[in-house]
Design an enzyme around this catalytic site. Sequence first.
Site, PDB file in Angstrom:
ATOM      1  CB  VAL A 266      95.194  12.269  25.205  1.00 25.59           C
ATOM      2  CG1 VAL A 266      95.122  10.798  25.574  1.00 25.59           C
ATOM      3  CG2 VAL A 266      94.305  12.570  24.005  1.00 25.59           C
TER       4      VAL A 266
ATOM      5  CG  ASN B 230      97.628   5.265  12.945  1.00 27.79           C
ATOM      6  OD1 ASN B 230      97.017   5.535  11.928  1.00 27.79           O
ATOM      7  ND2 ASN B 230      98.125   4.075  13.195  1.00 27.79           N
TER       8      ASN B 230
ATOM      9  CB  THR C 166      97.725  34.460   5.877  1.00 25.58           C
ATOM     10  OG1 THR C 166      96.714  34.164   6.870  1.00 25.58           O
ATOM     11  CG2 THR C 166      97.410  35.799   5.244  1.00 25.58           C
TER      12      THR C 166
ATOM     13  CG  ASP D 231      94.374  31.286   6.497  1.00 21.46           C
ATOM     14  OD1 ASP D 231      93.804  31.657   5.447  1.00 21.46           O
ATOM     15  OD2 ASP D 231      94.862  32.087   7.319  1.00 21.46           O
TER      16      ASP D 231
ATOM     17  NE  ARG E 233      95.404  17.797  14.632  1.00 22.18           N
ATOM     18  CZ  ARG E 233      95.159  16.599  14.107  1.00 22.18           C
ATOM     19  NH1 ARG E 233      96.105  15.987  13.412  1.00 22.18           N
ATOM     20  NH2 ARG E 233      93.994  16.038  14.279  1.00 22.18           N
TER      21      ARG E 233
ATOM     22  CG  ASP F 239      96.931  35.593  10.007  1.00 26.46           C
ATOM     23  OD1 ASP F 239      96.188  34.592   9.965  1.00 26.46           O
ATOM     24  OD2 ASP F 239      97.414  36.101   8.984  1.00 26.46           O
TER      25      ASP F 239
ATOM     26  CG  HIS G 280      96.090  15.804  19.281  1.00 31.63           C
ATOM     27  ND1 HIS G 280      95.623  14.770  18.521  1.00 31.63           N
ATOM     28  CD2 HIS G 280      95.499  16.920  18.784  1.00 31.63           C
ATOM     29  CE1 HIS G 280      94.774  15.226  17.602  1.00 31.63           C
ATOM     30  NE2 HIS G 280      94.693  16.531  17.744  1.00 31.63           N
TER      31      HIS G 280
ATOM     32  CB  SER H   4     101.404  10.514  27.610  1.00 32.36           C
ATOM     33  OG  SER H   4     100.330  11.417  27.496  1.00 32.36           O
TER      34      SER H   4
ATOM     35  CG  HIS I  25      92.089  24.509  12.954  1.00 34.41           C
ATOM     36  ND1 HIS I  25      90.858  23.941  13.151  1.00 34.41           N
ATOM     37  CD2 HIS I  25      92.983  23.680  13.566  1.00 34.41           C
ATOM     38  CE1 HIS I  25      90.988  22.825  13.859  1.00 34.41           C
ATOM     39  NE2 HIS I  25      92.257  22.647  14.129  1.00 34.41           N
TER      40      HIS I  25
HETATM   41  C1  HEM Z   1      87.969  22.864  18.170  1.00 28.55           C
HETATM   42  C2  HEM Z   1      88.084  21.592  17.910  1.00 28.55           C
HETATM   43  C3  HEM Z   1      89.137  21.034  17.008  1.00 28.55           C
HETATM   44  C4  HEM Z   1      88.923  20.100  16.054  1.00 28.55           C
HETATM   45  C5  HEM Z   1      87.611  19.419  15.731  1.00 28.55           C
HETATM   46  C6  HEM Z   1      90.171  19.884  15.390  1.00 28.55           C
HETATM   47  C7  HEM Z   1      90.374  18.989  14.355  1.00 28.55           C
HETATM   48  C8  HEM Z   1      91.465  18.985  13.526  1.00 28.55           C
HETATM   49  C9  HEM Z   1      91.593  18.193  12.338  1.00 28.55           C
HETATM   50  C10 HEM Z   1      90.593  17.177  11.853  1.00 28.55           C
HETATM   51  C11 HEM Z   1      92.770  18.528  11.743  1.00 28.55           C
HETATM   52  C12 HEM Z   1      93.338  17.962  10.450  1.00 28.55           C
HETATM   53  C13 HEM Z   1      94.175  16.736  10.746  1.00 28.55           C
HETATM   54  C14 HEM Z   1      94.582  16.026   9.485  1.00 28.55           C
HETATM   55  O1  HEM Z   1      93.722  15.798   8.627  1.00 28.55           O
HETATM   56  O2  HEM Z   1      95.762  15.680   9.338  1.00 28.55           O
HETATM   57  C15 HEM Z   1      93.386  19.527  12.565  1.00 28.55           C
HETATM   58  C16 HEM Z   1      94.591  20.124  12.293  1.00 28.55           C
HETATM   59  C17 HEM Z   1      95.217  20.992  13.139  1.00 28.55           C
HETATM   60  N1  HEM Z   1      94.789  21.353  14.397  1.00 28.55           N
HETATM   61 FE1  HEM Z   1      92.969  21.030  15.156  1.00 28.55          FE
HETATM   62  N2  HEM Z   1      91.122  20.673  15.948  1.00 28.55           N
HETATM   63  C18 HEM Z   1      90.536  21.388  16.952  1.00 28.55           C
HETATM   64  C19 HEM Z   1      91.177  22.267  17.797  1.00 28.55           C
HETATM   65  C20 HEM Z   1      92.528  22.537  17.739  1.00 28.55           C
HETATM   66  C21 HEM Z   1      93.265  23.240  18.756  1.00 28.55           C
HETATM   67  C22 HEM Z   1      92.676  23.723  20.067  1.00 28.55           C
HETATM   68  C23 HEM Z   1      94.540  23.339  18.318  1.00 28.55           C
HETATM   69  C24 HEM Z   1      95.738  23.962  18.982  1.00 28.55           C
HETATM   70  C25 HEM Z   1      95.691  24.923  19.858  1.00 28.55           C
HETATM   71  C26 HEM Z   1      94.594  22.734  17.007  1.00 28.55           C
HETATM   72  C27 HEM Z   1      95.686  22.729  16.185  1.00 28.55           C
HETATM   73  C28 HEM Z   1      95.710  22.192  14.922  1.00 28.55           C
HETATM   74  C29 HEM Z   1      96.772  22.430  13.960  1.00 28.55           C
HETATM   75  C30 HEM Z   1      97.949  23.367  14.127  1.00 28.55           C
HETATM   76  C31 HEM Z   1      96.468  21.653  12.842  1.00 28.55           C
HETATM   77  C32 HEM Z   1      97.322  21.503  11.570  1.00 28.55           C
HETATM   78  C33 HEM Z   1      98.251  20.316  11.767  1.00 28.55           C
HETATM   79  C34 HEM Z   1      99.304  20.122  10.714  1.00 28.55           C
HETATM   80  O3  HEM Z   1      99.516  20.986   9.866  1.00 28.55           O
HETATM   81  O4  HEM Z   1      99.967  19.070  10.769  1.00 28.55           O
HETATM   82  N3  HEM Z   1      93.367  22.237  16.714  1.00 28.55           N
HETATM   83  N4  HEM Z   1      92.582  19.777  13.654  1.00 28.55           N
HETATM   84  C1  NAG Z   2      97.621   2.886  12.440  1.00 29.02           C
HETATM   85  O1  NAG Z   2      96.509   2.254  13.018  1.00 29.02           O
HETATM   86  C2  NAG Z   2      96.103   1.105  12.307  1.00 29.02           C
HETATM   87  C3  NAG Z   2      94.816   0.621  12.949  1.00 29.02           C
HETATM   88  O2  NAG Z   2      94.806   0.855  14.318  1.00 29.02           O
HETATM   89  C4  NAG Z   2      97.224   0.064  12.337  1.00 29.02           C
HETATM   90  O3  NAG Z   2      96.842  -1.070  11.624  1.00 29.02           O
HETATM   91  C5  NAG Z   2      98.474   0.676  11.702  1.00 29.02           C
HETATM   92  O4  NAG Z   2      99.544  -0.203  11.794  1.00 29.02           O
HETATM   93  C6  NAG Z   2      98.828   1.981  12.376  1.00 29.02           C
HETATM   94  N1  NAG Z   2      99.909   2.628  11.650  1.00 29.02           N
HETATM   95  C7  NAG Z   2     101.007   3.077  12.244  1.00 29.02           C
HETATM   96  C8  NAG Z   2     101.985   3.759  11.373  1.00 29.02           C
HETATM   97  O5  NAG Z   2     101.201   2.951  13.425  1.00 29.02           O
END
Ligand code: HEM
Ligand code: NAG
Length: 326
Positions: free
Chosen positions: A71, A95, A249, A246, A63, A254, A67, A77, A195
């Site tokens: 960005v 964050n 699995t 998931d 992830r 996969d 990101h 960055s 995901h």
């Molecule tokens: C298609 C649009 C996408 C959306 C809207 C999206 C959104 C999100 C969100 C909301 C989470 C959960 C974050 C959290 O609650 O901590 C997440 C997790 C994750 N995303 Fe996406 N994502 C997208 C595409 C992608 C892409 C393209 C990748 C990588 C190629 C990716 C990789 C991941 C991974 C691996 C996680 C799990 C992170 C963890 O276990 O810490 N996502 N994503």
């Molecule tokens: C996360 O963002 C919030 C609002 O922007 C800020 O107040 C907080 O200090 C940030 N937390 C960390 C761990 O950087």
Amino acid sequence: MVRPSVLVLAVVAAVACGLAQPGAADLKTNYYASTCPNVEAIVRGAVQQRKQATIRTIGSTIRLFFHDCFVEGCDGSVLIDSTPGNQAEKDASDNKSLASEGFDTVRSAKAAVEAACPGTVSCADVLALATRDAIALSGGPFFPIELGRLDGLSSSASSVPGQLPEPNQTMDQLLAVFTAHGLNISDLVALSAAHSVGLAHCSKFSNRLYNYQPGQPTDPTLNPKYARFLETKCPNGGSDSLVLMDQATPAQLDNQYYRNLQDGGGLLGSDELLYTDNRTRPMVDTLANSTSAFYKAFADAIVRLGRVGVKSGSQGNIRKQCNVFN
Ligand code: HEM
Ligand SMILES: *[C@@H]1O[C@H](CO)[C@@H](O)[C@H](O)[C@H]1NC(C)=O
Ligand SMILES: *[C@@H]1O[C@H](CO)[C@@H](O)[C@H](O)[C@H]1NC(C)=O
Ligand SMILES: *[C@@H]1O[C@H](CO)[C@@H](O)[C@H](O)[C@H]1NC(C)=O
Ligand SMILES: *[C@@H]1O[C@H](CO)[C@@H](O)[C@H](O)[C@H]1NC(C)=O
Ligand SMILES: *[C@@H]1O[C@H](CO)[C@@H](O)[C@H](O)[C@H]1NC(C)=O
């Protein structure tokens, strides 16, 4: 008559070499062959070690790469810490969601690389390599990854809004975000399979469980059995827990991800949408059926993701530590 054909050849060659995508031309798979010949083994060893320490290494590293690339381009960055004078990318309003384990992976891999080849390999490349390895170490495809990215010279929270997709966006909105980064609908479908590993906070999908629409508490595209299960994980108004993306699995990268979608088992709205929207559903069905088609689509899309906004020349440098500018 010579000129037009020369021009056509030049254009074909440029497209074939990826010159059409800014920065891509600077990347190559053997970039560090003479300057840091063991970089791939070093990074793989570090990722393996981090994975043994915690399985969260896998999802959080993948992830982080996504990101980073969306960005300001794949330029490391996202790894920069905020300072009193600068709120960095990783501290943009949302964050809490970039898990610390991804940053730990890069720190550990970069330290090992610096010990062998000081000042040679960018943090952006370490993250790209670590992501490639995290994918292979969790049962996904292994593939050559292009290198030669420079680290960016700025990181600002204000550059984040609008660059990343949101789980409640429409297909048109998701596509707009991806095409703005040079990726297309096939990339969206393939990359979303990330995901298949990792976790999400309840706050990212609980709108699908409660108060979805007036008169419709639950998202109708959500499998009812799965909805009831998720309600036990995310009680309405309860704490913002983490849920496996998931359930079938959770540690395998996969194509089970696509079979979940076919069963109404996509966790985020943006996941299930790939199956309900008729533009992407045929791709979901194809990838759900074939591991080899999935491997190829996913590997190709990760390579294309790694070309987004790559920096070269005076646009960047090789950072000594990934979390601070030199
Ligand atoms: C298609 C649009 C996408 C959306 C809207 C999206 C959104 C999100 C969100 C909301 C989470 C959960 C974050 C959290 O609650 O901590 C997440 C997790 C994750 N995303 Fe996406 N994502 C997208 C595409 C992608 C892409 C393209 C990748 C990588 C190629 C990716 C990789 C991941 C991974 C691996 C996680 C799990 C992170 C963890 O276990 O810490 N996502 N994503
Ligand atoms: C996360 O963002 C919030 C609002 O922007 C800020 O107040 C907080 O200090 C940030 N937390 C960390 C761990 O950087
Ligand atoms: C998505 O959710 C955010 C916050 O929950 C909201 O501001 C935004 O309008 C929503 N977007 C869509 C397309 O529903
Ligand atoms: C998306 O881009 C890739 C790489 O350029 C290409 O192979 C694929 O056919 C494209 N998909 C669509 C639907 O145009
Ligand atoms: C998807 O469905 C819409 C509305 O039913 C229709 O207009 C469109 O042609 C369909 N597109 C595809 C690719 O099937
Ligand atoms: C997927 O496999 C099933 C069962 O073998 C088959 O019925 C279906 O047509 C296949 N779908 C695609 C899109 O290949």
